[in-house]
Enzyme design. Structure first.
Site, PDB file in Angstrom:
ATOM      1  N   GLU A   1      -3.918  -6.127   9.075  1.00 55.43           N
ATOM      2  CA  GLU A   1      -2.673  -6.720   9.567  1.00 55.43           C
ATOM      3  C   GLU A   1      -2.971  -7.904  10.490  1.00 55.43           C
ATOM      4  OE1 GLU A   1      -0.167  -5.746   7.981  1.00 55.43           O
ATOM      5  OE2 GLU A   1       1.538  -6.544   9.112  1.00 55.43           O
TER       6      GLU A   1
ATOM      7  N   HIS B   1      -3.604 -11.125   3.733  1.00 56.76           N
ATOM      8  CA  HIS B   1      -4.217  -9.853   3.312  1.00 56.76           C
ATOM      9  C   HIS B   1      -5.190 -10.092   2.151  1.00 56.76           C
ATOM     10  CE1 HIS B   1      -2.085  -6.845   5.663  1.00 56.76           C
ATOM     11  NE2 HIS B   1      -0.897  -7.232   5.258  1.00 56.76           N
TER      12      HIS B   1
ATOM     13  N   HIS C   1       1.963 -14.151   4.654  1.00 61.49           N
ATOM     14  CA  HIS C   1       1.498 -12.838   5.120  1.00 61.49           C
ATOM     15  C   HIS C   1       0.601 -12.168   4.074  1.00 61.49           C
ATOM     16  CE1 HIS C   1       2.057  -9.016   7.453  1.00 61.49           C
ATOM     17  NE2 HIS C   1       1.807  -8.486   6.277  1.00 61.49           N
ATOM     18  N   GLU C   2       1.116 -12.040   2.869  1.00 57.68           N
ATOM     19  CA  GLU C   2       0.353 -11.334   1.832  1.00 57.68           C
ATOM     20  C   GLU C   2      -0.906 -12.116   1.445  1.00 57.68           C
ATOM     21  OE1 GLU C   2       1.230  -8.321   1.447  1.00 57.68           O
ATOM     22  OE2 GLU C   2       3.234  -8.494   2.317  1.00 57.68           O
TER      23      GLU C   2
HETATM   24 CO    CO Z   1       0.968  -6.482   6.058  1.00 56.81          CO
END
Ligand code: CO
Length: 512
Positions: free
Chosen positions: A306, A280, A276-277
């Site tokens: 997101e 980003h 997830h990170e």
């Molecule tokens: Co996030």
């Protein structure tokens, strides 16, 4: 090109460049506070952050910026400037207009009340005491409502809440959000009912084997390398991974850092937070180099951010294709643990769907229902239709109605997230908007690069990486999110592709 216009534009960008650099320094100090700081350094770090933010605010409302903006926008030749230049001016002007209309006294009051509220929230959450939290939250909401009313006039939005939404998702409205969320909720509830009654339920016990933290670190490293996110000791590193209670990403262009949390008996937690990170971080690192230190050289919105993290975490990261080449490596790195686990059981386990009380532990299907509840509540709070007194009761009722779970105390209910104690009103919807964008983006990716999943199964992420870079990262902040999703996918924001993706995936996993 008249010389004045060119000189004024250059001066304006130079002033803004300093603001951007200052902002990146503030981010590093905050990062240090969360990751590296020795215990006694708290007070000094707070002083540093307070001073930096004071300087930041002063610089953003400088009358010199106002004069330059006026000279530039009133210049008859301004209309002939190119799109990037006009977007830069627009973004600087938007920020200037908003910052100058907010009284410094109010900004300071919010900052102080927020620090107090976060502290009380921590204590109240630890002791399950909403009564302790309530008066501080009430004050914080009142101050933020005042700010929202001022911003409503500046931005000319329909409601104060719309002015808050616009901070994170420019030009998004509660009306549009309500409309798509309603459709999303209907679709998710139908899907959830099918999943809950399906006979073929996954076994998640396989995920709760003990894996030592040093082995989990090696797994994280492999994942970051696979995605192309470089960390030290690589000489090309523009990022790094550290450990915090809650994972996050922070940074700018060639210095974008992520964090994770290792749980001894739940290795999947760090696997998916790292994916997830990293999603980003790749977005931030991939913004056009030519636009560094310019307002256009930033991400489009929190929702788009997101969409990138969820794409890597869920669409790619929980797919069988992604793990086809990686699973043997995982097995090797985790040995002797996971010896009894195979690829199919792993994929089924990490895609389990089960309504729960805590948002950050929620699966892909029920996660958005958590967001919809928060959106409905905060919208009513800011439109004065809901009193802070009634928050827990409304919260608990909605959780029972929507997710079928019974909240036992306010720490696992209304006090579970830090957002409302941290003045993040209007932020929650971006999580679900991001999921919807990710559905639309994936559909378009499949049209443009039809073999991306086949390549993925061969361990090749290049088609995905290149496409995201060319189509999403390269647009920086040139468009508002509604325009960007239209440009990228050819359609406006719609929930259908995301629901379709979930339907296909979960009918396969659960066999219905
Ligand atoms: Co996030």
């Amino acid at each position: 090109m008249p010389d004045n216009l060119q000189t004024d534009y250059k001066k304006l960008l130079e002033r803004n460049r300093q603001l951007i650099i200052l902002g990146s320094a503030e981010a590093i100090v905050s990062w240090d506070m969360e990751t590296m700081m020795p215990p006694k350094a708290g007070e000094l770090r707070s002083e540093q952050l307070a001073l930096l933010s004071q300087i930041h605010h002063k610089m953003s409302i400088s009358p010199a910026t106002g004069k330059l903006l006026e000279a530039i926008t009133k210049n008859p030749k301004y209309d002939s400037r190119n799109q990037v230049e006009q977007r830069n001016v627009h973004l600087i002007k938007k920020n200037y207009d908003e910052q100058t209309k907010l009284p410094t006294k109010l900004v300071t009051a919010i900052t102080k009340q927020q620090a107090l509220t976060v502290n009380i929230w921590k204590k109240a959450k630890a002791t399950q005491n909403y009564a302790l939290f309530k008066p501080e939250l009430e004050k914080l909401i009142a101050l933020n409502r005042h700010a929202a009313e001022i911003l409503q006039r500046v931005k000319q939005t329909k409601t104060p809440y719309d002015a808050l939404l616009d901070i994170y998702e420019p030009n998004m409205t509660a009306e549009t959000t309500s409309k798509v969320f309603k459709e999303l909720e209907t679709g998710l509830r139908k899907l959830l009912a099918k999943i809950e009654t399906a006979p073929n339920q996954p076994d998640t016990n396989v995920l709760h084997q003990t894996i030592p933290v040093d082995k989990q670190r090696e797994i994280a490293k492999t994942l970051m390398q696979t995605l192309g996110y470089e960390t030290p000791p690589s000489p090309n590193a523009a990022g790094r991974l550290d450990e915090t209670e809650h994972p996050f990403t922070t940074g700018y262009y060639d210095d974008v850092r992520i964090t994770t949390h290792y749980h001894l008996d739940n290795f999947a937690s760090s696997i998916f937070s790292v994916l997830h990170e990293t999603g980003h971080a790749l977005y931030e690192q991939g913004l056009p180099q030519d636009w560094k230190y310019q307002p256009v050289g930033s991400s489009c919105s929190m929702g788009f951010h997101e969409s990138q993290s969820r794409l890597y975490e869920n669409v790619i990261g929980r797919s069988k294709e992604f793990w086809t080449t990686l699973f043997p490596k995982l097995n090797e790195l985790a040995a002797p643990s996971l010896a009894n686990l195979n690829l199919d059981r792993f994929i089924r386990a990490v895609n389990q769907v089960k309504p729960s009380k805590i948002r950050i532990e929620a699966d892909e299907v029920t996660y958005n229902l958590h967001i919809i509840i928060r959106f409905q509540i905060e919208k009513e709070l800011f439109n004065n239709n809901l009193n802070v007194n009634d928050l827990p009761a409304v919260w608990n009722q909605k959780y029972e109605e929507t997710l079928g779970v019974k909240i036992q105390n306010d720490s696992e209910g209304v006090m579970q997230d830090t957002h409302w104690a941290s003045s993040l009103y209007g932020y929650f919807p971006t999580y679900a908007l991001g999921n919807m964008y990710s559905g639309q983006i994936t559909t378009k990716l499949s049209q443009d690069a039809p073999d991306w999943q086949k390549q993925l199964a061969n361990g090749n992420l290049d088609p995905v990486r290149k496409w995201l870079s060319n189509i999403i990262y390269s647009a920086g902040n040139l468009y508002d999110p509604a325009e960007l999703i239209q440009k990228v996918t050819g359609t406006e924001l719609t929930v259908k592709p995301y629901l379709q993706y979930l339907q296909e995936k979960y009918s396969r996993i659960y066999g219905f």
